[in-house]
Design a protein around this motif. Structure first.
Motif, PDB file in Angstrom:
ATOM      1  N   SER A 197      92.886  85.369  20.865  1.00  6.83           N
ATOM      2  CA  SER A 197      92.708  86.313  19.758  1.00  6.83           C
ATOM      3  C   SER A 197      93.791  87.390  19.762  1.00  6.83           C
ATOM      4  O   SER A 197      93.949  88.119  18.792  1.00  6.83           O
ATOM      5  CB  SER A 197      91.340  86.999  19.849  1.00  6.83           C
ATOM      6  N   GLU A 227      86.195  79.780  25.223  1.00  3.61           N
ATOM      7  CA  GLU A 227      87.050  80.749  25.911  1.00  3.61           C
ATOM      8  C   GLU A 227      88.420  80.819  25.250  1.00  3.61           C
ATOM      9  O   GLU A 227      89.027  81.884  25.156  1.00  3.61           O
ATOM     10  CB  GLU A 227      87.171  80.378  27.393  1.00  3.61           C
ATOM     11  N   THR A 249      89.223  80.420  22.078  1.00  3.92           N
ATOM     12  CA  THR A 249      89.255  81.176  20.831  1.00  3.92           C
ATOM     13  C   THR A 249      89.310  82.677  21.108  1.00  3.92           C
ATOM     14  O   THR A 249      89.967  83.435  20.404  1.00  3.92           O
ATOM     15  CB  THR A 249      88.082  80.796  19.886  1.00  3.92           C
ATOM     16  N   SER A 250      88.656  83.094  22.193  1.00  2.93           N
ATOM     17  CA  SER A 250      88.696  84.504  22.574  1.00  2.93           C
ATOM     18  C   SER A 250      90.035  84.857  23.239  1.00  2.93           C
ATOM     19  O   SER A 250      90.686  85.839  22.881  1.00  2.93           O
ATOM     20  CB  SER A 250      87.533  84.784  23.525  1.00  2.93           C
ATOM     21  N   ASN A 251      90.458  84.020  24.187  1.00  6.40           N
ATOM     22  CA  ASN A 251      91.703  84.292  24.914  1.00  6.40           C
ATOM     23  C   ASN A 251      92.910  84.407  23.986  1.00  6.40           C
ATOM     24  O   ASN A 251      93.840  85.154  24.257  1.00  6.40           O
ATOM     25  CB  ASN A 251      91.987  83.171  25.917  1.00  6.40           C
TER      26      ASN A 251
END
Lengths: 485, 475
Positions: free
Chosen positions: A320, A314, A316-318
Motif C-alpha cells: 500500500s 499481507e 495488499t497491505s505491504n
C-alpha cells in the motif's frame, strides 16, 4: 579458465594462492552477466562499475555475487522488477547486503524476479521473462528466476533470493542447482522489499550445499532493524557440515509421492517420482533411515489456498506504500485518490492486481472470519502436523514439483488440480518458518529435477548436513546449465 | 417533549513523550522545520520495518494500570489499512485485537461530586504525517509521522460537557504526573473524537450516535454543547429522523459541527495482526516494575490535602495541578512547616517568582529547608513578615541560604521587659486615649500598637505587644 564455474572454496583458494585476482573475477563475472543477459534476460541491472576488492580470510572476500532485485542496494537501482519502482535508487542497504559486504563480497548485478516476488514463472517482471538456461523455451520458475538463472549459467557462484512460497527452492530445482532458505528470522529482512511478511524469507541460490552454508553464515545475524530476527551466533553452518549422517531419520509423504495416488499420471510425473524413489534407495546406503508417513488429504489440499489467502492479504497491505507520492514516478490526478489510483493502475501488472483484489476481499469484515481467520487456523494445523513429523524424524524429504521446468508458453503445460499439493507443498516451509533446502536429484529428458529437505526450526545445521551427504552420493554439485535442445 | 438525557463517549488521543518515535529511531519532538525528524520508515521506504519503542510500551501499560484496566498476556499490534496521503505505509500500526488495556474505570470529580467513568480500552499507536493544504497544492510534513499516541476510549457513560471536561482534565493531570506526556493543549497534543446522542430521560434505548472527529482540546466543550443543541432542536421540531449516524467535524469559526460523511460510507480498515512485530509476553515482573514507577496521583493528593492537612479547596486545587509543586509542598510539610503558611507562600510569592523567572519549582533555589529557615525565623519573631519577603528576594538574588540574612540587627524585639517599658511610657502620656478606648472606642487599640511600633522602628514583636497591651488596658 572460468573461475565463476567453481565452488566458493575453490575460488577462495585460487585468490589466496594468487592464481587470480578479485579484479579479474569481477571482470569475468561481468562478461558472463552480459552474455547471460543477452540469452536469458536474468538481470535488471549489471553493475559495470563493480570493482575487485580485498582478499582476506573471509571465504567470500573478493568474490562476485548477484542479488535479487528485491534487496535494497544503496546507490544502485532497486526495482523489485516492478514499474512502480523503475527509477527507485535506495539510500540504504538491506542488512543482508551490509553483512555480505562486511565479508568482502562484491555485488555485480541485480537479478530479475517476478514483480515484488509474486509469480510462479519468472514472467511478471517489468523487464520481461527470464528464460531457463537448460531450455530457453522453459521457465526458471519464480520468483527468484534471475538469481537461479545467473547461478546455473555460471555468472556468479551464488545469488541472493527470497522465498515466500517456494521462490528460492523451486527455481533451484528447475535450474539444477541448490536453493536454501534458513529458519524464519535467521537472516534479517530489513531492506528487502516485502511480499508477505509472515512468510517472507531471505536465502541463497548456489551450486552446492557447502556454498549455501558459507553464504548464509555471512548473511545471517540478529538485527535491531528486524524484530523477527534472532541471535544465531551459536549456529555455524559451514563448520558443522561433517557428512556424518548415520542413523539420521527421514520421512516422505505417501499421499504426495505414490504414483498410484494420481489419476492418469503423465510420463513426466511417473519418471519424476520413480527417480525420487530410486534416489531414496541410494540415500539409505548412507545409513539414513527413511520411512513413509501419511498426512491427511484435507491438510495437503488446504496448503495452496492457505498460502493464497495469507500471502495475498499481507501483500495488499505491504504494498500500500506504492502510491507514487514519496517515491516512484508520480502519476497525475486532480485529487490524491486519483493520483494513487492512476499510479497503481498503470504500473502494477495484472497478476499483482488480481492478488491485491483477492487479498482485500478476504480481509473485508464480512469475509475475514471465513477466509483469513480460517486460513490462519489451517496454517497452524498444517505446521503442527509437520512438527509432529519432526518429533520423529530429522527432516521430511520430498520431490520438488511435478517434474522439470515448465514451458513459458502456458498452453503447453498440463494443468491438473490433483497435482496442486505436489506442486505447492514447499509452502509449508514458509508456514512454519522451517529451514528448507532443495538440491538437484537427477534429470528427466535431460532437464534437471530436484528434491527438498525440510527440518524443524533452528535445526539448520542438521538439515544442511543431511543435504550435504545426499548431494555427495548423488554427485550433482557444481553443475553448470547447458542448453539441451 | 420529555426531558433529554445526553450520552457521550470519548476517544482521547494523546501524544506521548519519548526520545524517539514509537516504531522508528527518528526523534520524537516538535520542529518548525518540516521533515527534519524523519527516518526511512516514517516515509515508508520499501523494506523498512517497525522497531517497538519499549519506553512507549511501558508508559502505555502504566496508563492501563492507572485506569484499572486488564492488561493482556501478550503485547502485539495490528495494521489498520486505508489510503490517505498522510499515511505513507498505507496502514497505521495500532492495537485492536489485544490493546494494552481493556475494561477499566476511574473515578473523577465533577462539580464536587464523584463520577465513575468506564474505560472500554486504551491502546498504543502511531500518529500520521501532517498535511498543509495550500491553494493549488498540499504539503506533507512527516515529522509527526510515527509519533507515539495513546488512544483512550470511554464507554458511552458521560452526560454533559462539564463531565467530559472534568474527565479530560483528570486524564491530562495523570499524563503529566507520570511524565508520560506533556499533554500540552497549546501544541495540539490532545485530540478527541466525540460521540454524542440524546434520548428521552425515561428511555432505555440509546439515541442515534453522531461522531465528531478530530476535535482539538479547546474545541471539546463547544462541540458537545453545539451538538446537544442541534440534536435537541431537531427532536423538538419533530425531525429527529434527520439526526443521522454520521461523522461530523467541529468548525471553530462558526462554532458548529459540520457533516463530513455518513457512517454507511465507513471505511473497512481490514485489520490484521502486524506480522513484523513478534508478540511478546507481558510478564508479572514487568508489570510490577512499572507499577512501582506510578507516583501518588493528583486525585489521591487532593483527598489527603483536604482531609488530612485540612487545607482549603482553592489552595489544594492550585497545588495539585503540578506534581513538582505538590512534591515541594509535601516536602515542606514533612520537615515541619505549617500547612496554611506553606500554601500561602507557595501560591503567592513563590508562584509569582517562578512565573517571572519562567522556571519550574525544580529549578527554584530555595529548597524546602531554606524556605523553612525564613518561616521559622518569622514564627520565632526574629524577623517581621516584611523582612521575610526581603530575605526571600535577597537569598534568591545572591544564591545564599536565608539564614545568612537573619542577623540580630534586624531581629524583632521580643523581650517582654523591653516592650513593657515602652508600653508603660506611652500609656503614661495618653491617659485620655486609654479612657476613650475603655469607653468603647475599640479602634484606639491600633493607635497604641502603632505607637509601640513607631518607638521600636517596627521591630517590636506584634504578638507580644498586643498581648501586653490587652493586659494593661483591658479593664
Amino acid at each position: 579458465m572460468n573461475y565463476m564455474h567453481k565452488s566458493i572454496e575453490e575460488i577462495h583458494d585460487a585468490l589466496k594462492k594468487g592464481e587470480v585476482t578479485s579484479e579479474e573475477l569481477v571482470k569475468e563475472s561481468l562478461q558472463n552477466a552480459h552474455e547471460v543477459q543477452d540469452k536469458y534476460n536474468a538481470f535488471v541491472t549489471i553493475i559495470d562499475a563493480a570493482q575487485g576488492g580485498e582478499v582476506n580470510d573471509y571465504l567470500l572476500s573478493g568474490i562476485p555475487y548477484a542479488a535479487k532485485d528485491l534487496y535494497s542496494t544503496s546507490g544502485v537501482l532497486t526495482t523489485g522488477s516492478s514499474n512502480t519502482l523503475r527509477d527507485y535508487v535506495p539510500f540504504f542497504d538491506a542488512t543482508a547486503i551490509v553483512n555480505l559486504h562486511k565479508n568482502g563480497a562484491i555485488d555485480i548485478g541485480k537479478t530479475v524476479c517476478d514483480e515484488f516476488g509474486m509469480g510462479a514463472y519468472g514472467n511478471t517482471g517489468h523487464t520481461g521473462s527470464v528464460l531457463n538456461p537448460w531450455d530457453p523455451t522453459r521457465s526458471c520458475r519464480g520468483s527468484s528466476a534471475g538469481s537461479a538463472c545467473a547461478v546455473a549459467s555460471g555468472v556468479v557462484p551464488y545469488a541472493l533470493g527470497t522465498d515466500t512460497g517456494d521462490s528460492i527452492r523451486h527455481p533451484a530445482a528447475y535450474c539444477g542447482i541448490v536453493g536454501y532458505k534458513p529458519t524464519y528470522g535467521m537472516i534479517s529482512r530489513f531492506g528487502v522489499l516485502p511480499y508477505a511478511s509472515s512468510l517472507d524469507h531471505c536465502g541463497v541460490l548456489t551450486r552446492s550445499v557447502k556454498d549455501a552454508a558459507i553464504v548464509v553464515d555471512a548473511m545471517k545475524g540478529i538485527d535491531p532493524k528486524d524484530m523477527t530476527s534472532w541471535d544465531s551466533s551459536k549456529i555455524h553452518l559451514y563448520e558443522s557440515i561433517t557428512g556424518n549422517v548415520k542413523d539420521k531419520k527421514l520421512c516422505y509423504i505417501k499421499e504426495l509421492c505414490d504414483i498410484n495416488n494420481y489419476k492418469n499420471p503423465s510420463e513426466e510425473l511417473k519418471k519424476h517420482l520413480k527417480n525420487f524413489h530410486d534416489v531414496l534407495e541410494k540415500i539409505k546406503s548412507l545409513g539414513i533411515i527413511i520411512r513413509e508417513e501419511s498426512i491427511e488429504k484435507y491438510l495437503l489440499d488446504a496448503i495452496s489456498s492457505v498460502y493464497n489467502v495469507i500471502a495475498y492479504s499481507e501483500a495488499t497491505s505491504n504494498l500500500s506504500n506504492m502510491t507514487g507520492i514519496v517515491f516512484g514516478p508520480r502519476s497525475e490526478g486532480k485529487t490524491y485518490t486519483e493520483m494513487m489510483k492512476n499510479f497503481r493502475t498503470k504500473n502494477f501488472s495484472p497478476l499483482i492486481k488480481r492478488r491485491f483484489i483477492i487479498g482485500s476481499y478476504v480481509l473485508q469484515k464480512e469475509n475475514k472470519e471465513r477466509y483469513f481467520i480460517n486460513a490462519q487456523k489451517a496454517r497452524r494445523l498444517i505446521v503442527n502436523r509437520w512438527n509432529e513429523l519432526f518429533a520423529k524424524y530429522d527432516a521430511v524429504i520430498l520431490p520438488v514439483g511435478t517434474g522439470p521446468a515448465k514451458y513459458l508458453d502456458m498452453s503447453k503445460n498440463i494443468s491438473d488440480e490433483s497435482l496442486i499439493p505436489l506442486e505447492e507443498h514447499l509452502q509449508v516451509g514458509n508456514f512454519g518458518g522451517f529451514p528448507s533446502i532443495t538440491i538437484p536429484d537427477g534429470f528427466i529428458d535431460e532437464l534437471p529435477v530436484g528434491l527438498n529437505i525440510t527440518g524443524k526450526c533452528y535445526d539448520d545445521e542438521n538439515v544442511l548436513n543431511i543435504a550435504y551427504a545426499i548431494e555427495n552420493i548423488l554427485g550433482y554439485q557444481n553443475q553448470i546449465a547447458k542448453e539441451v535442445k | 417533549m420529555k426531558k433529554q438525557t445526553v450520552v457521550i463517549g470519548i476517544e482521547m488521543h494523546c501524544e506521548l513523550k519519548s526520545n524517539s518515535k514509537v516504531f522508528s529511531t527518528a526523534k520524537n519532538g516538535y520542529s518548525v522545520i518540516p521533515n527534519e525528524n524523519i527516518q526511512a520508515l516514517d516515509m515508508a521506504f520499501p523494506g523498512t520495518m517497525p522497531m517497538v519503542n519499549m519506553k512507549c510500551v511501558r508508559d502505555a501499560l502504566k496508563m492501563s494500570m492507572i485506569l484499572n484496566c486488564k492488561q493482556p498476556e501478550y503485547m502485539y499490534f495490528d495494521r489498520k489499512n486505508y489510503y490517505y496521503p498522510d499515511l505513507p505505509k498505507g496502514y497505521q500500526i495500532t492495537q485492536s485485537t489485544c490493546p494494552v488495556g481493556v475494561h477499566g474505570s476511574i473515578e473523577i470529580i465533577c462539580d464536587g461530586k464523584p463520577v465513575k467513568v468506564d474505560i472500554a480500552d486504551i491502546h498504543l499507536e502511531e500518529d500520521t504525517a501532517s498535511l498543509d493544504h495550500l491553494d493549488n497544492m498540499s504539503l506533507l510534513d512527516y515529522n509527526r509521522c510515527g509519533v507515539p499516541l495513546l488512544e483512550l476510549v470511554t464507554e458511552p457513560c458521560l452526560h454533559s460537557a462539564d463531565e467530559v471536561m472534568a474527565f479530560l482534565e483528570h486524564i491530562r493531570s495523570i499524563y503529566q504526573y507520570c511524565d508520560i506526556s506533556d499533554a500540552d493543549t497549546k501544541k495540539g497534543q490532545i485530540r478527541c473524537d466525540i460521540n454524542v446522542s440524546i434520548m428521552d430521560e425515561d428511555s432505555k434505548e440509546l439515541g442515534t450516535k453522531v461522531e465528531v472527529k478530530g476535535v482539538d482540546f479547546s474545541g471539546v466543550r463547544g462541540t458537545i454543547e453545539a451538538e446537544i443543541k442541534r440534536q435537541i432542536a431537531l427532536k423538538e421540531a419533530g425531525r429527529y429522523d434527520e439526526v443521522e449516524q454520521e461523522t461530523r467535524r467541529w468548525d471553530e469559526e462558526t462554532q458548529s459541527t459540520i457533516r463530513m460523511r455518513s457512517k454507511v460510507d465507513a471505511i473497512d480498515y481490514k485489520y490484521f495482526i502486524e506480522p513484523n512485530i513478534p508478540k511478546f509476553r507481558i510478564t508479572k515482573r514487568l508489570l510490577d516494575d512499572i507499577r512501582q514507577e506510578i507516583p501518588v496521583l493528583a486525585y489521591e493528593r487532593r483527598q489527603k490535602y483536604l482531609n488530612e492537612y485540612h487545607l482549603d479547596e482553592e489552595n489544594t486545587n492550585i497545588i495539585i495541578k503540578d506534581i513538582k509543586m505538590a512534591n515541594y509542598f509535601e516536602e515542606c510539610i514533612k520537615i515541619g512547616l505549617d500547612v496554611k503558611t506553606t500554601a500561602n507562600w507557595l501560591n503567592g510569592i513563590i508562584t509569582s517568582y517562578l512565573y517571572r523567572e519562567d522556571i519550574t519549582i525544580n529549578d527554584f533555589y530555595l529548597k524546602p529547608e531554606y524556605l523553612k529557615q525564613i518561616i521559622d525565623a518569622m514564627n520565632e519573631g526574629a524577623i517581621s513578615s516584611k523582612q521575610a519577603k526581603e530575605i526571600f528576594s535577597k537569598s534568591l538574588e545572591e544564591r545564599k541560604e536565608p539564614k545568612n540574612y537573619i542577623s540580630n540587627d534586624n531581629k524583632q524585639v521580643s523581650d517582654e521587659k523591653v516592650i513593657e517599658d515602652i508600653i508603660d511610657n506611652i500609656l503614661s502620656q495618653n491617659e485620655d486615649n486609654i479612657r476613650a478606648y475603655q469607653n468603647g472606642k475599640t479602634n484606639m487599640f491600633d493607635f497604641f500598637v502603632g505607637q509601640v511600633m513607631k518607638e521600636t522602628k517596627g521591630k517590636a514583636n506584634p504578638i507580644i505587644t498586643k498581648e501586653l497591651l490587652h493586659k494593661k488596658i483591658d479593664k
